[in-house]
Scaffold this motif. Structure first.
Motif, short mmCIF file in Angstrom:
data_model
loop_
_atom_site.label_atom_id
_atom_site.label_comp_id
_atom_site.label_asym_id
_atom_site.label_seq_id
_atom_site.Cartn_x
_atom_site.Cartn_y
_atom_site.Cartn_z
N ARG A 114 -38.72 6.84 -16.95
CA ARG A 114 -39.07 6.26 -15.64
C ARG A 114 -39.39 4.78 -15.78
NH1 ARG A 114 -42.18 11.11 -15.19
NH2 ARG A 114 -44.11 9.95 -15.52
N SER B 247 -50.62 13.35 -5.89
CA SER B 247 -51.48 13.67 -7.03
C SER B 247 -52.95 13.37 -6.67
CB SER B 247 -51.01 12.80 -8.20
OG SER B 247 -52.03 12.59 -9.09
N LEU C 282 -45.16 17.35 -5.68
CA LEU C 282 -44.81 16.21 -4.85
C LEU C 282 -43.71 16.53 -3.82
CD1 LEU C 282 -44.69 13.51 -7.70
CD2 LEU C 282 -46.51 13.80 -6.01
N ALA D 290 -42.50 8.66 -10.44
CA ALA D 290 -42.25 10.10 -10.44
C ALA D 290 -42.02 10.62 -9.02
CB ALA D 290 -43.43 10.83 -11.08
N HIS E 47 -47.81 16.57 -19.35
CA HIS E 47 -48.59 15.44 -18.85
C HIS E 47 -49.40 14.76 -19.96
CE1 HIS E 47 -47.96 15.37 -14.51
NE2 HIS E 47 -47.79 16.68 -14.61
N ARG F 189 -41.71 10.01 -19.07
CA ARG F 189 -42.51 8.80 -18.77
C ARG F 189 -41.76 7.53 -19.19
NH1 ARG F 189 -48.20 9.88 -20.92
NH2 ARG F 189 -48.30 11.48 -19.31
N TYR G 50 -42.83 19.73 -17.88
CA TYR G 50 -43.17 18.31 -18.06
C TYR G 50 -44.57 18.26 -18.65
CZ TYR G 50 -44.35 13.47 -17.40
OH TYR G 50 -44.74 12.18 -17.65
N ASP H 136 -43.77 19.11 -10.99
CA ASP H 136 -43.64 18.02 -11.97
C ASP H 136 -42.70 18.48 -13.09
OD1 ASP H 136 -45.49 16.73 -10.44
OD2 ASP H 136 -47.15 16.90 -11.88
N ARG I 263 -47.92 3.23 -5.99
CA ARG I 263 -47.26 4.46 -5.54
C ARG I 263 -46.96 4.46 -4.04
NH1 ARG I 263 -48.34 9.09 -9.14
NH2 ARG I 263 -48.24 10.52 -7.40
N HIS J 99 -39.26 17.01 -13.22
CA HIS J 99 -38.97 15.59 -13.47
C HIS J 99 -37.75 15.53 -14.39
CE1 HIS J 99 -42.57 14.43 -11.51
NE2 HIS J 99 -43.40 14.36 -12.53
O1 LIG Z 1 -47.48 12.12 -9.38
C1 LIG Z 1 -47.61 12.87 -10.31
C2 LIG Z 1 -47.67 14.32 -10.03
O2 LIG Z 1 -48.74 14.96 -10.62
C3 LIG Z 1 -47.63 12.32 -11.69
O3 LIG Z 1 -47.94 10.97 -11.62
C4 LIG Z 1 -46.28 12.51 -12.34
O4 LIG Z 1 -46.03 13.88 -12.55
C5 LIG Z 1 -46.17 11.76 -13.67
O5 LIG Z 1 -47.16 12.23 -14.52
P1 LIG Z 1 -47.76 11.36 -15.69
O6 LIG Z 1 -48.49 10.25 -15.01
O7 LIG Z 1 -48.66 12.33 -16.44
O8 LIG Z 1 -46.61 10.89 -16.51
#
Ligand SMILES: O=C(CO)[C@H](O)[C@H](O)COP(=O)(O)O
Ligand SMILES: Nc1ncnc2c1ncn2[C@@H]1O[C@H](COP(=O)(O)OP(=O)(O)OP(=O)(O)O)[C@@H](O)[C@H]1O
Length: 410
Positions: free
Chosen positions: A126, A73, A186, A133, A164, A123, A162, A116, A237, A119
């Protein structure tokens, strides 16, 4: 009469058939095949009272070319996508009348989907499970594979979204098979099944120092985050990044590596960049770019009469190398252009850049001079990779049109 219930997240743009142990229904069209009989979306094909159902669909007329773009990201994927879609012409926009928080961008030729959207944990999910993620356990690779495969063979899909903004999984959106599908995010090369569907793959490899500088610029200046929180997020991360994201670069056909400059001793500002375009040899429909003489090793300082360079100047390098055991060609640019229009001088010394007219690279960069990196190797190499993808697409489609002709001749 037995009633067969099919649970599917897919919809179809072509003629399909459903067969059950007792009956085969041929010639189903799109809307007749998609059932949400429980009122709930589920990603699994399944069956009910009449045993397992098999759905078979014939592919659409044209095959979709699939490109994978992997990066962490905040590493320039969106900027790269804007340069790529510009090469094909037309503006890229989210699906009309759809979810305003959709991550998809559609233009005449391309559809860019963000991985994404696969996923599997939102949020909160996770957080509860203590996974990031980046962790494969937070992503649905079965669905990603199923849907990329369907799109590649000309079949539309109902792709999840997803969100954001909310951190939740929203209802799905319909994605029709485009001419060129870009899957960015990713994990485009993490799952072997998805990897095998890619016609070309790119990894944006941003060194930690540069990533940090870009994050500060965006998240501090534009999003109001503190320096400590940015540092903490990068650190948190890192283990999963190393394990699941960075490891994909070994599979990429082209890697754009972004490093601090070597022209300024002990530079820690991260403004001047050394950028390397690593191009795998032997990739179908892709011939690496070269400087002056293919296969030679060349170091070139173009500054002087034809190129204005202020401190610390510009240095190019080109030569063969190995990367994760593969033969590659590397083109490197350290430094930045003072005057973007003078890039034509550098462009005229590069070969195999897949331009359609003299100066196309320079024209593309000038057109988007306001995008980050236009004055350095990131913009230059992203633009060149965009042109190479156009060339790859044209070669693939030309070979498909030529094939029936060849068959007739034989
Ligand atoms: O690594 C990422 C890819 O863009 C994001 O952190 C992941 O998708 C989670 O997103 P968010 O922080 O909006 O919940
Ligand atoms: N080539 C570049 N040179 C300098 N800065 C850059 C460059 N590319 C990106 N950046 C910086 O990084 C930030 C993130 O870029 P971009 O939005 O393209 O990345 P992304 O990978 O799509 O991010 P995300 O996945 O978080 O949406 C930009 O706002 C910009 O500040």
């Amino acid at each position: 009469m037995a009633v067969c219930t099919v649970y599917t997240s897919q919809s179809f743009n072509s003629t399909c058939s459903i067969s059950t142990p007792t009956k085969t229904h041929l010639g189903f069209h799109q809307k007749q095949v998609v059932f949400y009989s429980t009122g709930k979306r589920t990603n699994k094909r399944g069956s009910s009272s009449c045993g397992p159902c098999v759905i078979t669909c014939s592919a659409g007329d044209s095959q979709t070319v699939v490109i994978g773009l992997a990066a962490d990201s905040g590493c320039g994927k969106s900027t790269f996508m804007r340069r790529l879609t510009s090469v094909f012409g037309g503006a890229a926009e989210p699906p009309k009348g759809g979810n305003p928080d959709s991550n998809t961008l559609i233009s005449d030729m391309t559809t860019v989907i963000c991985l994404d959207d696969y996923h599997s944990l939102d949020r909160t999910g996770r957080k509860e499970k203590g996974v990031t993620a980046l962790d494969p356990r937070a992503n649905n690779f079965d669905l990603m594979h199923e849907q990329v495969k369907a799109l590649k063979s000309g079949i539309a899909v109902e792709k999840p979204i997803y969100n954001h903004v909310t951190g939740l999984l929203d209802p799905p959106e319909l994605i029709k098979p485009p001419k060129i599908l870009v899957i960015e995010g990713l994990h485009p090369m993490f799952d072997e099944r998805v990897r095998d569907l890619l016609d070309f793959s790119i990894y944006l490899d941003i060194s930690n120092e540069v990533k940090f500088a870009w994050k500060i610029q965006r998240d501090m200046a534009e999003r109001g985050h503190s320096l400590e929180s940015i540092k903490a997020s990068i650190e948190a991360r890192k283990p999963d990044f190393d394990a699941y994201i960075d490891s994909q670069k070994q599979y990429a056909d082209a890697v754009i590596e972004v490093l601090p400059t070597q022209l300024i001793p002990d530079d820690n500002e991260g403004k001047v960049l050394r950028v390397r375009l690593i191009m795998k040899e032997g990739v179908k429909n892709f011939s690496p770019v070269y400087l002056f003489d293919e296969g030679s090793t060349i170091s070139w300082i173009p500054c002087g009469r034809k190129l204005t360079c202020s401190y610390p100047g510009i240095k190019f390098f080109y030569g063969p190398d190995t990367y994760f055991g593969h033969e590659v060609s590397i083109l490197e640019m350290d430094g930045q252009f003072d005057r973007l229009d003078e890039l034509i001088y550098v462009e005229s010394h590069l070969s195999n850049i897949s331009t359609k007219f003299y100066g196309e690279v320079t024209q593309q960069l000038l057109k988007h001079a306001d995008f980050p990196g236009s004055n350095n190797g990131t913009g230059l190499f992203q633009t060149i990779v965009g042109l190479k993808i156009r060339d790859l697409y044209e070669q693939i489609t030309a070979s498909k049109t030529a094939a029936p002709l060849e068959a007739t001749k034989a």
